[in-house]
Design a protein around this motif. Structure first.
Motif, PDB file in Angstrom:
ATOM      1  N   THR A   1       0.917  -0.976  -0.275  1.00 15.33           N
ATOM      2  CA  THR A   1       0.086  -0.147  -0.121  1.00 15.33           C
ATOM      3  C   THR A   1       0.719   1.233  -0.125  1.00 15.33           C
ATOM      4  N   ILE A   2       1.904   1.191   0.842  1.00 17.08           N
ATOM      5  CA  ILE A   2       2.820   2.301   1.038  1.00 17.08           C
ATOM      6  C   ILE A   2       3.465   2.845  -0.409  1.00 17.08           C
ATOM      7  N   GLU A   3       3.895   1.587  -0.932  1.00 17.94           N
ATOM      8  CA  GLU A   3       4.593   1.709  -2.263  1.00 17.94           C
ATOM      9  C   GLU A   3       3.806   2.416  -3.310  1.00 17.94           C
ATOM     10  N   GLU A   4       2.408   1.744  -3.376  1.00 20.66           N
ATOM     11  CA  GLU A   4       1.530   2.078  -4.293  1.00 20.66           C
ATOM     12  C   GLU A   4       1.156   3.460  -4.171  1.00 20.66           C
ATOM     13  N   LEU A   5       1.159   4.174  -3.127  1.00 23.37           N
ATOM     14  CA  LEU A   5       0.915   5.655  -2.989  1.00 23.37           C
ATOM     15  C   LEU A   5       2.061   6.300  -3.311  1.00 23.37           C
ATOM     16  N   GLY A   6       3.324   5.898  -3.537  1.00 24.99           N
ATOM     17  CA  GLY A   6       4.343   6.577  -3.866  1.00 24.99           C
ATOM     18  C   GLY A   6       5.163   6.992  -2.691  1.00 24.99           C
ATOM     19  N   LEU A   7       4.994   6.130  -1.622  1.00 26.38           N
ATOM     20  CA  LEU A   7       5.584   6.824  -0.308  1.00 26.38           C
ATOM     21  C   LEU A   7       6.706   5.501  -0.152  1.00 26.38           C
ATOM     22  N   THR A   8       7.697   5.886   0.898  1.00 27.59           N
ATOM     23  CA  THR A   8       8.662   4.803   1.141  1.00 27.59           C
ATOM     24  C   THR A   8       8.403   4.108   2.247  1.00 27.59           C
ATOM     25  N   PRO A   9       8.288   2.958   2.399  1.00 27.18           N
ATOM     26  CA  PRO A   9       8.069   1.943   3.548  1.00 27.18           C
ATOM     27  C   PRO A   9       9.169   2.323   4.646  1.00 27.18           C
ATOM     28  N   THR A  10      10.319   2.493   4.310  1.00 30.25           N
ATOM     29  CA  THR A  10      11.164   2.602   5.500  1.00 30.25           C
ATOM     30  C   THR A  10      11.080   4.058   6.090  1.00 30.25           C
ATOM     31  N   ALA A  11      10.196   5.061   5.632  1.00 34.49           N
ATOM     32  CA  ALA A  11      10.304   6.369   6.128  1.00 34.49           C
ATOM     33  C   ALA A  11       9.524   6.400   7.459  1.00 34.49           C
ATOM     34  N   ARG A  12       9.865   7.266   8.039  1.00 35.04           N
ATOM     35  CA  ARG A  12       9.349   7.414   9.385  1.00 35.04           C
ATOM     36  C   ARG A  12       8.160   8.666   9.436  1.00 35.04           C
ATOM     37  N   ALA A  13       7.234   8.667  10.327  1.00 36.80           N
ATOM     38  CA  ALA A  13       6.090   9.356  10.369  1.00 36.80           C
ATOM     39  C   ALA A  13       6.520  11.006  10.124  1.00 36.80           C
ATOM     40  N   GLU A  14       7.570  11.426  10.685  1.00 42.82           N
ATOM     41  CA  GLU A  14       7.723  12.942  10.674  1.00 42.82           C
ATOM     42  C   GLU A  14       8.276  13.201   9.174  1.00 42.82           C
ATOM     43  N   GLN A  15       8.718  12.479   8.574  1.00 40.92           N
ATOM     44  CA  GLN A  15       9.110  12.636   7.042  1.00 40.92           C
ATOM     45  C   GLN A  15       8.166  12.826   6.082  1.00 40.92           C
ATOM     46  N   LEU A  16       6.930  12.303   6.537  1.00 41.42           N
ATOM     47  CA  LEU A  16       5.798  12.402   5.543  1.00 41.42           C
ATOM     48  C   LEU A  16       4.963  13.799   5.407  1.00 41.42           C
ATOM     49  N   SER A  17       4.726  14.381   4.398  1.00 42.33           N
ATOM     50  CA  SER A  17       3.881  15.802   4.291  1.00 42.33           C
ATOM     51  C   SER A  17       2.373  15.498   4.826  1.00 42.33           C
ATOM     52  N   VAL A  18       1.708  16.632   4.807  1.00 39.71           N
ATOM     53  CA  VAL A  18       0.564  16.581   5.325  1.00 39.71           C
ATOM     54  C   VAL A  18      -0.285  15.822   4.013  1.00 39.71           C
ATOM     55  N   VAL A  19       0.086  15.998   2.846  1.00 36.33           N
ATOM     56  CA  VAL A  19      -0.553  15.565   1.473  1.00 36.33           C
ATOM     57  C   VAL A  19      -0.258  13.865   1.791  1.00 36.33           C
ATOM     58  N   ASP A  20       0.699  13.723   2.105  1.00 36.04           N
ATOM     59  CA  ASP A  20       1.044  12.040   2.216  1.00 36.04           C
ATOM     60  C   ASP A  20       0.085  11.465   3.310  1.00 36.04           C
ATOM     61  N   PHE A  21      -0.063  11.961   4.352  1.00 34.47           N
ATOM     62  CA  PHE A  21      -1.140  11.521   5.207  1.00 34.47           C
ATOM     63  C   PHE A  21      -2.455  11.422   4.495  1.00 34.47           C
ATOM     64  N   CYS A  22      -2.497  12.412   3.888  1.00 38.34           N
ATOM     65  CA  CYS A  22      -4.039  12.351   3.099  1.00 38.34           C
ATOM     66  C   CYS A  22      -4.211  11.181   2.458  1.00 38.34           C
ATOM     67  N   LYS A  23      -3.075  10.642   1.566  1.00 36.22           N
ATOM     68  CA  LYS A  23      -3.088   9.905   0.468  1.00 36.22           C
ATOM     69  C   LYS A  23      -3.519   8.523   1.424  1.00 36.22           C
ATOM     70  N   LEU A  24      -2.771   8.254   2.364  1.00 28.59           N
ATOM     71  CA  LEU A  24      -2.916   7.135   3.269  1.00 28.59           C
ATOM     72  C   LEU A  24      -4.274   6.948   3.921  1.00 28.59           C
ATOM     73  N   ALA A  25      -4.900   8.342   4.478  1.00 30.51           N
ATOM     74  CA  ALA A  25      -6.341   8.175   4.753  1.00 30.51           C
ATOM     75  C   ALA A  25      -7.399   8.134   3.853  1.00 30.51           C
ATOM     76  N   GLN A  26      -7.108   8.360   2.472  1.00 33.72           N
ATOM     77  CA  GLN A  26      -7.874   8.210   1.544  1.00 33.72           C
ATOM     78  C   GLN A  26      -7.816   6.709   1.018  1.00 33.72           C
ATOM     79  N   ARG A  27      -6.564   6.038   1.480  1.00 35.46           N
ATOM     80  CA  ARG A  27      -6.747   4.522   1.026  1.00 35.46           C
ATOM     81  C   ARG A  27      -7.806   3.820   1.913  1.00 35.46           C
ATOM     82  N   LEU A  28      -7.452   4.365   3.277  1.00 38.17           N
ATOM     83  CA  LEU A  28      -8.308   4.064   4.506  1.00 38.17           C
ATOM     84  C   LEU A  28      -9.700   3.712   4.135  1.00 38.17           C
ATOM     85  N   ASP A  29     -10.254   5.181   3.811  1.00 37.42           N
ATOM     86  CA  ASP A  29     -11.479   5.331   3.246  1.00 37.42           C
ATOM     87  C   ASP A  29     -12.078   4.549   2.278  1.00 37.42           C
TER      88      ASP A  29
END
Ligand code: SAM
Length: 285
Positions: free
Chosen positions: A252-280
């Protein structure tokens, strides 16, 4: 602006006359400096339109400044009954412009008070400032027009959380939820000596301007779940911290263009929105 209204007694006299010794349990740190209350009031855009809501007017220093700077309609919500007589006196000096509501701002639906547009201008009681803000953010998530602007005094440490950028140690759940809904800026700091009694820490006046639409169309619930999981274990990599939310977290993380080894504080607000969108999407699938 000169005050055309009958002279009001100095605030120190009001405090003495009505026995308004500050109570710690109510987060009471009063502003008695007219230059400062005037500056806060002038920081709020277009005071003359709609309703200005003030939480915790106390003896009324900031309230006077709001009225003096031209607010046509102020609704002031105060929990401490001791302040009500002093505020009634102030209301009499500004006929039809100040309404005093005795109550607990944590349980009142401020987004339903008075006419729109509504703005909140307050020197908040610090012990409940984030709880109050979260309530107003929830109202904004349901209706982006709930409040036109919020001009609020927080402890500086809270202001840093609201305005933080990725990578900062202040960046966290409150940052993401707030910036998803609002443009946030710290306007200026206020030192402890400006208050009576002085608090232990520096304070900051913060401007929150609700976006016309949130940064992304996601539910608050999903954004809260994603940020809780990611920042609950902020030192862990996302592939670990998001395991409980996604069946195949790495994919899921890779599909969204994010890095699975990244830590929370490295994600932008928009990145968190992408994850939330997937959860929705998963919830409705
Ligand atoms: N506005 C005044 C000033 O700037 O001098 C007082 C600000 S003082 C930091 C916070 C005020 O919030 C106090 O008057 C306190 O009684 C009030 N307050 C505390 N908890 C409250 C609540 N739950 N609902 C409404 N007012 C509250």
């Amino acid at each position: 602006m000169d005050d055309p209204h009958p002279p009001l007694p100095p605030l120190r006299e009001v405090i003495a006359r009505y026995g308004l010794g500050a109570r710690k349990a109510l987060g009471q740190h009063f502003l008695l400096d007219l230059n400062l209350t005037g500056r806060i009031a002038r920081s709020a855009p277009s005071l003359t339109k709609g309703t200005v809501i003030e939480v915790g007017p106390g003896p009324g220093g900031l309230t006077r400044a709001l009225l003096n700077e031209g607010a046509e309609r102020v609704i002031a919500v105060e929990k401490d009954r001791r302040c009500l007589d002093a505020l009634t006196e102030l209301a009499a000096a500004y006929p039809d412009r100040l309404e005093v509501v005795e109550g607990d701002a944590l349980t009142l639906a401020l987004e339903q008070l008075g006419e729109t547009p509504r703005q909140i201008v307050s020197n908040l009681p610090y012990n409940i400032s984030t709880a109050l803000l979260i309530g107003w953010l929830k109202a904004l998530a349901e209706n982006p027009a709930a409040f036109a602007t919020l001009t609020l005094m927080f402890q500086k440490e809270v202001a840093e959380r609201l305005t933080a950028a990725p990578g900062s140690r202040h960046y966290g759940r409150l940052t993401v939820i707030t910036q998803w809904l609002c443009d946030v800026r710290t306007l200026f700091d206020v030192p402890p000596r400006a208050f009576t009694p002085p608090p232990k820490v520096t304070s900051s006046v913060v401007s929150l301007e609700p976006r016309e639409e949130p940064l992304a169309a996601v539910t608050l619930k999903s954004l809260e779940r994603v940020t809780a999981a990611a920042f609950g274990q902020r030192r862990k990599m996302l592939r670990q911290s998001l395991k409980s939310l996604f069946e195949d977290a790495v994919e899921t993380i890779e599909e969204l263009g994010l890095t699975p080894t990244a830590r929370a504080e490295q994600l932008s607000v928009v990145d968190f929105c992408k994850l939330a969108q997937r959860l929705d999407q998963n919830r409705t699938a």
